[in-house]
Scaffold this motif. Structure first.
Motif, short mmCIF file in Angstrom:
data_model
loop_
_atom_site.label_atom_id
_atom_site.label_comp_id
_atom_site.label_asym_id
_atom_site.label_seq_id
_atom_site.Cartn_x
_atom_site.Cartn_y
_atom_site.Cartn_z
N GLU A 1 0.82 -1.21 0.00
CA GLU A 1 0.00 0.00 0.00
C GLU A 1 0.85 1.26 0.00
O GLU A 1 0.44 2.31 -0.51
N GLY B 1 -0.08 1.45 -3.49
CA GLY B 1 -1.49 1.59 -3.15
C GLY B 1 -1.92 2.90 -2.52
O GLY B 1 -1.38 3.97 -2.81
N LYS B 2 -2.87 2.80 -1.61
CA LYS B 2 -3.57 3.97 -1.08
C LYS B 2 -2.69 4.87 -0.22
O LYS B 2 -3.03 6.05 -0.01
#
Length: 346
Positions: free
Chosen positions: A217, A221-222
Motif C-alpha cells: 500500500e 497503493g492507497k
C-alpha cells in the motif's frame, strides 16, 4: 509556437465551441466515461492552450493528486535530458556501470558492461523478462520493493538472459536512471524536478516525504503520496509520482511547445526531438509513440489508463487519471474516436 498566455499560475478555460471543437463529440465522451470507463477518475482536454473539457469522477476534484504510475517515466526522461543539457551527464551513450563504481560485475558479463543510458531510455537494455502491453513475462516489482537495496537488485538483473537491443519494457531500469540523476546532480529526482522542471512551469512543488515502510500500500497503493523513494532515498524512476490532472497537462504543454515555457527553454529542442522520434518499437525516450490516420501522438502512459497524450498537429493535450485495476479498458479508442475528431478548426 506563439501563445497568447502561459498557464504558469492558472489555466484559462473556454467553451469547446469557442475553440472550434465539436460539442457533440464531448457529449459522446461524457456518455462513454459514465458507461464504459468506471475506473476513470478525471480527464482534462487542452486545445490551443485552453482547457476545453474537464471532468472528475469517483468523488475526485481538480485539486486532488493521483498516482500516475508509469507516466512517471516520461518525467524521468525529461530530467535526464535537463541533466545532460546542464552538463551533469555527458551523453546518453555513457555506460551504466560507470555510475556505479562500487558494483562488481563478472568479467564475463559483457552485456551488462555495455549497457548505456540510451538503452534504459529506449527499453532496449537486456533484462530477464519480456513484458509487453497485452501480455508476457512481467518483471517482479513486488520482489523489488522488498529489497533493501533496489539499485543492487536491478544491476544484478541487468544483462541476464535478455538480448541487447530488443524492446523489453522494464520499470526497474527506469529506476536506475533516477539513481544516476542523484549521483550526478547531488539531488533526488524529486528535488531536481522541483528546481528545474516543476517550479519553472507552475507545477505543484512536491515536498519530501519520508517512507516509513515499503509495504504494497505504501509503494503501489492507497498510502502512496507525493513522489515515493526507495530505502536509500532515491525517487522512484518508473512509477510513484502523484500529480493533479492540470499539472499533468502543464507537463504535456511544455512538450507540445518543443520544451519551451514562456521565453525559457526548459527542455532542449534537441532532447525533445530525440525523445519523441518515431522508430520501429514505437517507443522514444520513455514516451510511447503513435502514428494513425495521418497524425502523430506521443504519450506518457501509466497502468490503469493514466496518460498524458500530446497531438501536435491538433494543438491538443489529453490528460487522464485512473484507478489502477487488473483489466483496464484501453483509453486510446476514447481519444481516437471522441477527442481527436472533435477538432474541427485547427
Amino acid at each position: 509556437m506563439q501563445r497568447d498566455y502561459w498557464p504558469t499560475t492558472e489555466w484559462r478555460t473556454r467553451e469547446p465551441a469557442a475553440l472550434g471543437l465539436d460539442t457533440e463529440k464531448f457529449s459522446e465522451l461524457n456518455h462513454l466515461i459514465k458507461t464504459q470507463y468506471s475506473n476513470l477518475n478525471g480527464i482534462v482536454v487542452v486545445h490551443k492552450g485552453y482547457i476545453a473539457f474537464e471532468k472528475y469522477e469517483n468523488s475526485f476534484i481538480a485539486s486532488d493528486t493521483h498516482h500516475v504510475a508509469s507516466v512517471t517515466k516520461s518525467v524521468t526522461s525529461a530530467l535526464i535530458g535537463i541533466a545532460i543539457d546542464k552538463g551533469f551527464i555527458k551523453s546518453v551513450d555513457e555506460k551504466i556501470l560507470d555510475f556505479f563504481p562500487e558494483y562488481v560485475s563478472d568479467a564475463s558479463d559483457i552485456q551488462k558492461r555495455a549497457v548505456t543510458i540510451r538503452q534504459l531510455l529506449t527499453m532496449t537494455a537486456p533484462f530477464p523478462f519480456t513484458w509487453k502491453p497485452g501480455g508476457g513475462v512481467r518483471e517482479p516489482l513486488d520482489r523489488l520493493r522488498r529489497q533493501k537495496n533496489w539499485t543492487q537488485y536491478t544491476l544484478d538483473l541487468l544483462g541476464q538472459k535478455g538480448r541487447m537491443g530488443e524492446f523489453q519494457y522494464c520499470t526497474a531500469g527506469a529506476h536506475l536512471l533516477s539513481v544516476i540523476l542523484t549521483r550526478t546532480t547531488g539531488k533526488s529526482a524529486r528535488e531536481f524536478a522541483n528546481e528545474q522542471l516543476f517550479g519553472p512551469i507552475g507545477m505543484k512543488i512536491i515536498a519530501d516525504r519520508q517512507m516509513k515502510s515499503f509495504g504494497l500500500e505504501d509503494v503501489f497503493g492507497k498510502n502512496l503520496k507525493g513522489w515515493i523513494h526507495d530505502p536509500n532515498g532515491n525517487s522512484t524512476g518508473g512509477w510513484g509520482l502523484c500529480l493533479t490532472l492540470r499539472d499533468m497537462a502543464r507537463f504535456g504543454f511544455l512538450y507540445l511547445n518543443d520544451g519551451i515555457w514562456e521565453d525559457k527553454q526548459i527542455v532542449s529542442k534537441t532532447w525533445h526531438d530525440e525523445s519523441i522520434a518515431m522508430n520501429a518499437n514505437k517507443y522514444g525516450y520513455l514516451w510511447w509513440l503513435q502514428e494513425e490516420d495521418g497524425y502523430f501522438a506521443y504519450m506518457a502512459m501509466g497502468d490503469g489508463g493514466n496518460a498524458i497524450v500530446c497531438i501536435p498537429a491538433k494543438d491538443l493535450i489529453v490528460t487522464i487519471a485512473s484507478k489502477i485495476v487488473s483489466k483496464p479498458r484501453d483509453i486510446w479508442p476514447l481519444i481516437k474516436n471522441c477527442i481527436i475528431p472533435s477538432v474541427i478548426i485547427r
